[in-house]
Design an enzyme around this catalytic site. Sequence first.
Site, PDB file in Angstrom:
ATOM      1  N   ASP A  52      53.585  33.067 103.766  1.00 49.04           N
ATOM      2  CA  ASP A  52      54.516  33.280 102.654  1.00 49.04           C
ATOM      3  C   ASP A  52      55.491  32.109 102.534  1.00 49.04           C
ATOM      4  O   ASP A  52      56.699  32.293 102.415  1.00 49.04           O
ATOM      5  CB  ASP A  52      55.282  34.588 102.854  1.00 49.04           C
ATOM      6  CG  ASP A  52      55.951  35.066 101.558  1.00 49.04           C
ATOM      7  OD1 ASP A  52      55.534  34.634 100.474  1.00 49.04           O
ATOM      8  OD2 ASP A  52      56.903  35.857 101.655  1.00 49.04           O
ATOM      9  N   GLY A  61      69.591  40.819 101.310  1.00 46.05           N
ATOM     10  CA  GLY A  61      68.218  40.856 100.828  1.00 46.05           C
ATOM     11  C   GLY A  61      67.552  42.161 101.174  1.00 46.05           C
ATOM     12  O   GLY A  61      67.875  42.802 102.184  1.00 46.05           O
ATOM     13  N   GLY A  72      60.133  45.510 100.511  1.00 44.84           N
ATOM     14  CA  GLY A  72      59.285  46.641 100.855  1.00 44.84           C
ATOM     15  C   GLY A  72      59.285  46.985 102.320  1.00 44.84           C
ATOM     16  O   GLY A  72      59.050  48.130 102.702  1.00 44.84           O
ATOM     17  N   MET A  73      59.549  45.995 103.194  1.00 48.78           N
ATOM     18  CA  MET A  73      59.483  46.253 104.621  1.00 48.78           C
ATOM     19  C   MET A  73      60.857  46.507 105.219  1.00 48.78           C
ATOM     20  O   MET A  73      61.031  47.356 106.089  1.00 48.78           O
ATOM     21  CB  MET A  73      58.839  45.059 105.326  1.00 48.78           C
ATOM     22  CG  MET A  73      58.751  45.187 106.839  1.00 48.78           C
ATOM     23  SD  MET A  73      57.833  43.789 107.497  1.00 48.78           S
ATOM     24  CE  MET A  73      58.102  44.010 109.247  1.00 48.78           C
ATOM     25  N   SER A 115      65.482  45.473 105.065  1.00 50.30           N
ATOM     26  CA  SER A 115      66.673  44.871 104.472  1.00 50.30           C
ATOM     27  C   SER A 115      67.261  43.892 105.464  1.00 50.30           C
ATOM     28  O   SER A 115      67.162  44.079 106.684  1.00 50.30           O
ATOM     29  CB  SER A 115      67.707  45.944 104.133  1.00 50.30           C
ATOM     30  OG  SER A 115      67.210  46.823 103.150  1.00 50.30           O
ATOM     31  N   VAL A 116      67.930  42.876 104.936  1.00 48.36           N
ATOM     32  CA  VAL A 116      68.582  41.889 105.789  1.00 48.36           C
ATOM     33  C   VAL A 116      70.069  41.869 105.461  1.00 48.36           C
ATOM     34  O   VAL A 116      70.464  41.837 104.290  1.00 48.36           O
ATOM     35  CB  VAL A 116      67.968  40.487 105.605  1.00 48.36           C
ATOM     36  CG1 VAL A 116      68.780  39.444 106.376  1.00 48.36           C
ATOM     37  CG2 VAL A 116      66.530  40.469 106.088  1.00 48.36           C
ATOM     38  N   LYS A 176      67.808  42.158 110.497  1.00 49.01           N
ATOM     39  CA  LYS A 176      66.755  42.727 109.657  1.00 49.01           C
ATOM     40  C   LYS A 176      66.461  44.148 110.125  1.00 49.01           C
ATOM     41  O   LYS A 176      66.177  44.384 111.308  1.00 49.01           O
ATOM     42  CB  LYS A 176      65.491  41.871 109.736  1.00 49.01           C
ATOM     43  CG  LYS A 176      64.379  42.326 108.807  1.00 49.01           C
ATOM     44  CD  LYS A 176      63.246  41.292 108.804  1.00 49.01           C
ATOM     45  CE  LYS A 176      62.162  41.674 107.812  1.00 49.01           C
ATOM     46  NZ  LYS A 176      61.101  40.647 107.734  1.00 49.01           N
TER      47      LYS A 176
END
Length: 793
Positions: A194, A79, A82-83, A85-86, A103
């Site tokens: 979220d 994944g 904007g902040m 990647s995982v 992350k």
Amino acid sequence: MNDAYRAMSVFEQALDLQPAARADFLDAECAGNNALRKEIEALLRADVASTDFLAQPLTGNTDRSGERLGSYRLLQLIGSGGMGSVYRAERADGAYSKPVAIKLLLYDAGDLRTRFALEQRILGALSHAHIASLLDVGNDQNGAPYLVMEYVEGAPITVYAKQHALDVRTQLQLFLKILDAVQTAHSQLVVHRDIKPSNVLVDTHGEPKLLDFGIAKLVGDSVPSTTRTGLGPLTPEYASPEQVRGEPLGTASDIYSLGVLLYELVTGARPYRITDTRPSAIERVVCETDPPRPSTQMQTRQLGGSARDLDAVILKALAKQSTRRYASCATFAEDLRRWLDGEEVLARQPPWSERTTRILRRYKLAVSVATAATLALLLGSVFALWQAHEASIARDRAERINVFLQDMLGATDHGNLGRNAKLGDILDSARRNADHVLVNDPPTRIATELTLAKTYVTLGDLDNAREAAQSALTLAEQNNLDEAALETRIVLGYILAHRGDFTEAETVLVSARAQALKTGTPRQRGDSAAQLGFLETRRDNAAAAQRWLETALEETPTELIESRAAAMNDLAVVQDSREDYAGALLTIRQGVALLRDAFPLGHPLLAQSLGNLATVLDDSGDHAAASAQYDEALKMKIELLGENHFSVVSTLSTLTWRSVQQKDTTAALGYGARAWAAAKTLSSDNPQISYAAITYAQALMQANRPREALPLAETALKMRKAKLPPDDIYLINTESVLGLVQAQAGDVAAGEALARSAYERQLAKLGEKHVLTVAAKQRVDQVVGLRMPVPKT
């Protein structure tokens, strides 16, 4: 469901999946319907190509699969947003065999680093079986931070439910686990912000896990709100009305998102169809459109319970106004369990505010704002009976009490009471009628007396409050109703402590505490400790008060927001009295944050807490901030309770004393006159009368009007002597003030004797440095100055 709506529904669910998983999902959903599949695939391609700010993820760095980070090796990118990647990863040294999720921060920008650190802080504080846990943290070779988290191999909860053909009851059991997880986060003042299917995965063991706190916030923190961070864009269909309007968010926003998730879980469709992703269009749909009843969208009629009740539960969570939603995830879960158990849900009850409004219309010329707030509390107290007894009995009893009180309060003809009857008169009439109407139903009569006792307290009528509570206790004891007796002792003990009847209050509350520890609920244990803390606070026994209040916070369940906030409020007062200003500020701000989040439109306890926050700020030296908090507290109290309420009198009296200390005589006289005028409307035993009298007397003294101050100081001393023990420091302080007033009014000898006696007793009890001792010494010096001859010039 028409084809267009069906296509949009499946498209929106596909968005929550990783691209590699979408083909299998579409195979199952489209089932040979090629036209439907083509339309969905076209929508997905359009989504990828879109440059809309809500739909286009930011491009990140290149795939770092295979790279080693400390003890870990990155295996696969799963994944990106904007902040960060995982990646799915593993321990490179073999010390930990299970895969992990790592992350990484994509860009080393200040705001992103701050938010990344906040996510680490939040995850580190949360421990729950259904929240993906934080395992480790570190920094890569460039110094950028990364988080090592529990890896959850599973599917979004909505996809899992479809793949396993879960019935509604099983879906709800799954959803209850997520409610419990979010409740845990909320109890730590964490708002997720979220919640959506892709952040609620069900693992291979069938257990749900809440993920991605990337845009979470702490209640009260000043983290800027954003429309997109974390691992993907904010999904507007799950955003609350306040979220799409860009307003401050609290736990109620998460409850709304959970309502959307539950709607989709049981129906297979989201409550709103959003095709235009412009902010104004999204706001129009989310804030102004009512969703269809869930039962009309379900693919099955075999629910295993009432469709209308389940509709009511889901739609309550989706209320446009945050105050109309469930107060907490715990109450949301409780209503779902009622549905599962075949009981009537609370969401089906008519809104209490509407019932109150109908009653108030009949008194619109005679009922004040204070009365409106009191009636709301009165009917709300009836509502609380649902949680006090075994469910089926409580439902019948609560309804009977509700009918009885509304018959009394809403009658079209009050006969002898007359058109301009005060609410107190109406409550008196209700008590008299309860003796006859409920004579053969002791449990209901006890609960009614308790409801009326609490309402008398809100009116400042402590005489009738005590009488009603004592009547309830007598009935409970006569009928061997132990649970009702415990509840009544807690309420009666509070009333007695509030009146200043400390010895009697101690007897009642010690008995309540023993019973609560033996047979009480966690709430009752917490309440019994809190009221003992309140009693010790009133007796100025700070050390004992702090111990009891800390015990109350340990024992009170996290979902009981008002009880916890009240204990925090009282604890902060005690910490302040012990000059632990840092501790007091931390405690009171936690309580204020809880109440602001739960009651965004205001609440009497919030107003009280704001006033106490102001006092602590003043004592710690931050006078400007204190002034702002006093103003907010006073405004909120007057709006909710009216000017002639004992809590308003308390704040006005405090502001009078504060203005005297600041030598602002004009302000002191203004506040003092208002406080005294309001105090004279209270019941004769209300302790706020003496507080208003003594502070106004000091304002008048500062204005060189001692003869007007004298009867006020005498009134204050007379009232306090009737309630307080001879060695009480506030009683002695009142004698000190009266001594100065007497001297300035002309009787210097009597004034000096009283002032000296008060000073010597304060010195012996408190020591020479205590603020009350210092004030008493200053008054002695002032009196001595009055008998000394003026030097000739």
